[in-house]
Design a protein around this motif. Structure first.
Motif, short mmCIF file in Angstrom:
data_model
loop_
_atom_site.label_atom_id
_atom_site.label_comp_id
_atom_site.label_asym_id
_atom_site.label_seq_id
_atom_site.Cartn_x
_atom_site.Cartn_y
_atom_site.Cartn_z
N PHE A 177 41.73 59.76 -3.46
CA PHE A 177 41.17 59.87 -4.58
C PHE A 177 40.11 61.00 -4.64
N GLN A 178 39.88 61.45 -5.78
CA GLN A 178 38.83 62.70 -5.87
C GLN A 178 37.53 62.14 -5.53
N SER A 179 37.04 61.04 -5.68
CA SER A 179 35.71 60.68 -5.22
C SER A 179 36.02 59.95 -3.62
N TYR A 180 37.14 60.17 -3.34
CA TYR A 180 37.41 59.66 -1.68
C TYR A 180 37.46 58.12 -1.70
N ALA A 181 36.67 57.45 -2.45
CA ALA A 181 36.68 56.10 -2.72
C ALA A 181 36.76 55.35 -1.42
N LEU A 182 35.99 55.88 -0.37
CA LEU A 182 35.93 55.11 0.63
C LEU A 182 34.79 53.64 0.77
N TYR A 183 35.14 52.67 1.69
CA TYR A 183 34.46 51.45 1.30
C TYR A 183 32.97 51.55 2.09
N PRO A 184 32.02 51.55 1.48
CA PRO A 184 30.87 51.95 1.80
C PRO A 184 30.18 51.21 3.07
N HIS A 185 30.80 49.93 3.13
CA HIS A 185 30.10 48.88 3.98
C HIS A 185 30.81 48.68 5.28
N MET A 186 31.87 49.75 5.36
CA MET A 186 32.63 49.65 6.43
C MET A 186 32.52 50.98 7.34
N THR A 187 32.59 50.85 8.66
CA THR A 187 32.71 52.14 9.27
C THR A 187 34.10 52.94 9.23
N VAL A 188 33.91 54.09 9.55
CA VAL A 188 35.10 54.90 9.55
C VAL A 188 36.46 54.21 10.13
N ARG A 189 36.18 53.63 11.13
CA ARG A 189 37.40 52.84 11.81
C ARG A 189 37.65 51.78 10.87
N GLU A 190 36.81 51.18 10.54
CA GLU A 190 37.26 49.87 9.59
C GLU A 190 37.91 50.30 8.23
N ASN A 191 37.42 51.50 7.73
CA ASN A 191 38.16 51.91 6.52
C ASN A 191 39.49 52.42 6.89
N MET A 192 39.75 52.85 8.08
CA MET A 192 41.32 53.34 8.56
C MET A 192 41.88 52.18 8.68
N ALA A 193 41.27 51.18 9.28
CA ALA A 193 42.10 49.82 9.80
C ALA A 193 42.41 48.86 8.58
N PHE A 194 41.83 49.14 7.65
CA PHE A 194 41.80 48.42 6.36
C PHE A 194 43.31 48.05 5.69
N GLY A 195 43.79 49.41 5.50
CA GLY A 195 45.14 49.39 5.03
C GLY A 195 46.25 48.51 5.85
N LEU A 196 46.13 49.10 7.18
CA LEU A 196 47.18 48.49 8.17
C LEU A 196 46.94 47.11 8.16
N GLU A 197 45.58 46.40 8.02
CA GLU A 197 45.33 44.83 8.42
C GLU A 197 45.99 44.16 7.05
N GLU A 198 45.93 44.92 5.94
CA GLU A 198 46.11 44.46 4.61
C GLU A 198 47.63 44.20 4.48
N SER A 199 48.24 45.46 4.84
CA SER A 199 49.84 45.63 4.33
C SER A 199 50.67 45.56 5.56
N THR A 200 50.27 45.43 6.90
CA THR A 200 51.29 45.16 7.88
C THR A 200 51.00 44.00 8.78
N ASP A 201 51.69 43.56 9.72
CA ASP A 201 51.70 42.46 10.59
C ASP A 201 51.55 43.11 11.88
N LEU A 202 50.92 44.19 12.06
CA LEU A 202 50.60 44.76 13.41
C LEU A 202 49.40 44.01 13.99
N SER A 203 49.36 43.75 15.35
CA SER A 203 48.45 43.18 15.92
C SER A 203 46.98 44.11 15.94
#
Lengths: 312, 390
Positions: B86-112
């Motif tokens: 997104f233009q505003s980046y729309a990062l999740y402000p309460h999460m670290t960069v690591r958590e921001n990046m992991a969020f999508g994988l946690e929600e959309s995949t079954d990866l460990s």
């Protein structure tokens, strides 16, 4: 040489004086006088209450209400002990319904606000209008229906009678349960509005990003919206706790009697120190302070987050 | 990685008073697997709405969007396997960069958890943001946030990347740098990308193909050079290229032989037989020429060359940019028309100079004045077209 140095010292002194007097203008003097006056105005009743609560009958008769007991013999803490003994069961009852309904209000209100603000569906505005209308329903209008609802239609005490045999459960908990439900229902509209005002400022793109990241409506709430609304939860905790703890009319309607085992602190306080012989002012004052203590405690506990929440 | 097709996609917004606004009107684009497509147009042209329909954030009023031949009109956004920046980046402000990046994988995949952590680390390293992994978004600069937003999309390894003006909040220098980097990344990942921008420079430099939208209508889809050299209509010709193409409203007059003369109050421009044929018997025409195709010659007095491709002019403003000068000129004796030319930075032209403007015939475009469609586009003679001046 010496004369010269004296004159420079004098000059320095004069400019220093001037600097001090420069800062003091008539307006500033007025401002501070008013502020001090207001502080006195607000603190005087509290101070009077406190000093009255520790006076013996003689002390009470011989001093103005706002003056401390002037003789050591006029001081007693006995009334605090008496008030505490009277109020303790009421305090427990009040805690039993205030804490659950405060938490329920906050959780349900925040969920409702999320559903009404950040999730898109038809008819949202109509439902929101109902919530807003709920804020303005006066207590007096619901007392009679509320009484009938619980005492005639629901009769929780009888319906849940199979429970009272269990350990730790007592029949008067039915009344507590009624109070929990009533306070929760009555608190949800205003709490929803508070949360909604915060959620409206939340970035839409962030919510959309979470949806594209694969999160369901519930997961977006759980992992994004809920953690970001913690400061608002503090505001709501303080606000609802104070409201419900201090509430009297519902207690009077649903509990009814001071002697009921489910009687709340406010209900007991209303009769405390009243007898045919007259009013026991020290006892009433001590009781009032004891009853007010939990609300102060909640404010102290959540003050940091409260400040954060008020800013948003 | 996937092929994406828009088939007569339409979006109609209904206002509260019942008015219907067509935001996107029957747009059809086939986006090939691994392609970098740029949607470009002025603000309000429907490009963002189109992107949001592909994402599933906006319902589709009519038409189909297909991902690898599967119609995804009714697939919710969360199940589309699409990542968006997104233009505003729309990062999740309460999460670290690591958590921001992991969020999508946690929600959309079954990866460990271990696999997710490994993928986040790997992507962060590739993006050069591994030192930032434990910081919160508020502790990052704009450029770093932009990188994290990009990393968050890349780590998911989606079928399609959607980017909504992701570089517009960066300063000019960083934007140019990120432009190159994004292109390299996309080539490396070979993920189909749809990129929305209002900046024609971004469109020209980044896209494999660009799709130009105006008022919800698709104007042209083509490679940047196609759009530049062979614009489908006046809008595309005007939108692509900086400074913009010069346009003159003209009418046709028959000339000797097969040619014609395009005239208005200031201009008389002779065209040869093939342009004349392309024009046919249309009378209301628009003549277009790009600033960089115009040459300026010094003159003494108002001399016209005999070929009918020159016009006297006076220089009003010269904007030097270093490698070239942008020259604003008034044409004709009454100075009623203005023309912009870009010439070599070393040539000495000053405001007030009297000059002759030469417009070579092989560089002109002719458009229909009523429909604005292109009738004749410039010839590109060499195998290697000149690099557009952007």
């Amino acid at each position: 040489m010496s004369e010269k140095s004296v004159t420079t010292e004098e000059a320095a002194e004069q400019t220093a004086m001037k600097r001090v007097t420069d800062g003091i203008t008539l307006g500033r003097v007025g401002l501070y006088a008013t502020l001090i006056g207001l502080v006195g105005f607000y603190l005087l009743p509290i101070e009077s209450g406190l000093v009255t609560s520790i006076k013996t009958p003689t002390g009470l008769d011989n001093t103005f209400p706002f003056l401390p007991p002037l003789d050591a013999g006029w001081i007693t803490f006995e009334k605090w002990q008496v008030a505490f003994d009277y109020l303790a069961p009421g305090m427990v009852n009040s805690m039993l319904f205030t804490i659950p309904s405060t938490i329920l209000c906050a959780i349900l209100g925040s969920m409702a606000a999320y559903g009404l603000t950040l999730v898109d569906w038809r008819g949202q505005i109509a439902v929101l209008a109902l919530f807003i209308a709920g804020i303005f329903v006066p207590y007096q209008a619901v007392i009679v229906p509320l009484f009938q609802f619980w005492s005639q239609y629901m009769q929780l005490g009888a319906r849940l009678s199979f429970l009272w045999g269990l350990p730790l459960l007592e029949p008067h908990y039915a009344t507590i349960l009624e109070l929990i439900i009533t306070h929760t229902a009555y608190g949800i509209p205003i709490v929803t509005l508070l949360f909604r005002s915060q959620y409206k400022t939340m970035s839409n793109e962030m919510i959309e990003a979470a949806r594209l990241d694969g999160a369901s409506v519930w997961r977006v709430y759980r992992r994004i919206v809920l953690p970001l609304s913690i400061p608002m939860f503090a505001v709501v905790f303080i606000f609802q706790f104070t409201q419900i703890w201090n509430e009297f009319l519902f207690s009077l309607t649903i509990i009814g009697s001071t002697n009921d085992p489910a009687a709340s602190a406010t209900l007991i306080l209303s009769g405390l120190g009243q007898s045919l012989e007259g009013t026991d002012y020290p006892l009433r004052m001590a009781g009032a302070f004891i009853t007010a203590l939990p609300t102060l405690l909640v404010y102290v506990l959540f003050a940091d987050k409260f400040a954060e929440g008020v800013q948003t | 990685m996937a092929e994406t097709q828009l088939d007569d996609v339409r979006k109609v917004f209904t206002e509260t008073d019942g008015n219907e606004i067509v935001a996107v009107n029957d747009v059809s684009i086939d986006i090939e697997d691994g392609e970098f497509l740029v949607l470009v147009g002025p603000s309000g042209c429907g490009k963002s709405t189109t992107l949001r329909m592909i994402a599933g954030l906006e319902t589709i009023s009519d038409g189909d969007i297909r991902l690898d031949d599967r119609v995804i009109n009714d697939v919710p956004a969360k199940d589309r396997d699409i990542a968006m920046v997104f233009q505003s980046y729309a990062l999740y402000p309460h999460m670290t960069v690591r958590e921001n990046m992991a969020f999508g994988l946690e929600e959309s995949t079954d990866l460990s958890d271990d696999e997710i952590a490994a993928r986040v680390e790997e992507t962060a390293e590739m993006m050069g943001i591994d030192p930032l992994l434990d910081r919160k978004p508020e502790e990052l600069s704009g450029g770093q946030q932009q990188r994290v937003a990009l990393g968050r999309a890349i780590v998911r390894e989606p079928a399609v990347f959607l980017m909504d003006e992701p570089l517009s909040n960066l300063d000019a220098k960083l934007r140019a740098q990120m432009r190159t980097e994004l292109q390299q990344l996309q080539e490396q990942l070979e993920t189909t990308t749809v990129y929305v921008t209002h900046d024609q420079t971004e469109a020209m430099t980044m896209g494999d193909r660009i799709a130009i939208l105006n008022d919800g209508e698709l104007q042209q889809v083509g490679t940047p050079l196609e759009c530049y050299h062979e614009p489908a209509n006046v809008f595309v010709a005007d939108f692509i290229g900086e400074p913009a193409m010069n346009f003159f409203d003209v009418t046709r007059r028959d000339a000797d032989g097969d040619g014609a003369v395009l005239v208005n109050e200031t201009l008389e421009y002779t065209v040869s037989a093939d342009i004349s044929t392309a024009i046919g018997d249309r009378d209301d025409l628009v003549l277009g020429v790009r600033p960089e195709d115009i040459s300026i010659e010094r003159s003494e007095g108002d001399q016209r060359r005999a070929d009918g491709h020159t016009v006297p002019a006076s220089v009003t403003v010269v904007e030097p940019t270093g490698d070239e000068n942008i020259v604003y000129l008034d044409l004709g004796a009454d100075r009623s028309e203005r023309i912009i030319a870009t010439i070599d930075g070393m040539s000495q032209v000053e405001a007030g100079d009297r000059v002759v403007v030469h417009v070579p015939e092989d560089a002109v475009h002719v458009f229909d004045g009523e429909t604005n469609e292109a009738l004749h586009n410039r010839r590109v003679e060499s195998n290697e077209p000149r690099v557009p001046n952007v």
